[in-house]
Enzyme design. Sequence first.
Site, PDB file in Angstrom:
ATOM      1  N   ALA A   1       0.847  -1.257   0.030  1.00  0.00           N
ATOM      2  CA  ALA A   1       0.007   0.136  -0.152  1.00  0.00           C
ATOM      3  C   ALA A   1       0.901   1.142   0.251  1.00  0.00           C
ATOM      4  O   ALA A   1       1.862   0.972   0.348  1.00  0.00           O
ATOM      5  CB  ALA A   1      -0.860   0.258   1.239  1.00  0.00           C
ATOM      6  N   LYS A   2       0.348   2.332  -0.363  1.00  0.00           N
ATOM      7  CA  LYS A   2       0.973   3.745   0.137  1.00  0.00           C
ATOM      8  C   LYS A   2       0.174   4.556  -0.005  1.00  0.00           C
ATOM      9  O   LYS A   2      -1.021   4.571  -0.226  1.00  0.00           O
ATOM     10  CB  LYS A   2       1.847   3.830  -1.404  1.00  0.00           C
ATOM     11  CG  LYS A   2       3.134   4.879  -1.137  1.00  0.00           C
ATOM     12  CD  LYS A   2       4.258   4.112  -0.353  1.00  0.00           C
ATOM     13  CE  LYS A   2       5.385   4.896  -0.324  1.00  0.00           C
ATOM     14  NZ  LYS A   2       6.537   3.821  -0.026  1.00  0.00           N
TER      15      LYS A   2
END
Length: 411
Positions: free
Chosen positions: A101-102
């Site tokens: 994720a980011k």
Amino acid sequence: MNALAATSRNFKQAAKLLGLDSKLEKSLLIPFREIKVECTIPKDDGTLASYVGFRVQHDNARGPMKGGIRYHHEVDPDEVNALAQLMTWKTAVANIPYGGAKGGIGCSPGELSISELERLTRVFTQKIHDLIGIHTDVPAPDMGTNSQTMAWILDEYSKFHGYSPAVVTGKPVDLGGSLGRDAATGRGVLFATEALLAEHGKSIAGQRFVIQGFGNVGSWAAQLITEAGGKVIAISDVTGAVKNSNGLDIPKLMKHSVENRGIKGFDGGDAIDPRSLLTEECDVLIPAALGGVINKDNANDIKAKYIIEAANHPTDPEADEILSKKGVLILPDILANSGGVTVSYFEWVQNIQGFMWDEEKVNSELRTYMQRGFRDVKEMCRSHHCDLRMGAFTLGVNRVARATVLRGWEA
């Protein structure tokens, strides 16, 4: 070529080498969830300001999604998408039980006061608290954020869900952060570099290093490389660049950088044009700043024998091809800078167990994981007759694809 296009291109090449089913390939590329939220806060002067926050949750086949949150004025959906996807392959290469994720907020943190940053962080957390979690998605610091930012997220999240130290990593040690976390990415760069050089009968000692970037990763890498006998001959940051062919005094440079908010004006070497730093004569080049800095315009002029990608996506695909033909060996980002996420995993484990490790154990375990990651990548290089980047991508993509199929994906 932007970061998303380049990352997707590397993924597709790996999928082709692995012979992945086209439907599975498409499924692995599409993010699990994309979040975009409006964050409005009162500024210190009483006016209201609105910012856009993002969180891209790319894949959770191998475990909770994991990735940093960056505060930067250029944060946009494509960049966050690319970095989320890179995290999926990075955690798989490191063989830790996470997905990718980011996140980020489009803002200039240097123009906001501490209280404004706290309000912004808390509003962002309020908007996404039900979409992150200990076994769902675990944020961490990134560009423009730090342990204090994580402390605010932890506190705000805990208001809704009870005290939950494992919901973020990279926290202050006083709030359950791990010893050794600050140095983790830089130390991982050291271990990865040692592994690559050993493969070619060399050691850190006696090698000449050039490092672009003197933030957390670059400064720790410089310090640890110097302690291991390497000679750091040139360094740059946003304020300028400095070179000393006999080796820079890194402790002195770090002190100067803290006192002067940058390396500009350091008297322990000669000031050089930061744009020429990447093409300086050296053995090992370590880009530890922004992405896309090595491209088709400067790749032909790079003189390093080895490139260690401490930054995310510092080398464009066109530059990759040029450097490959020149015989330059590139240790890709998804292996080289995985020390940070590996120690983030150790922090998460310690929080869940409620049992803290000493720093010696953290560093020892990190060395084991980095060395094993390098061996696993080399094995994929031999199996698929490819370079280190494709070795890392085939390793990561293969592990995620296997987990996806095992969990019940049907073509």
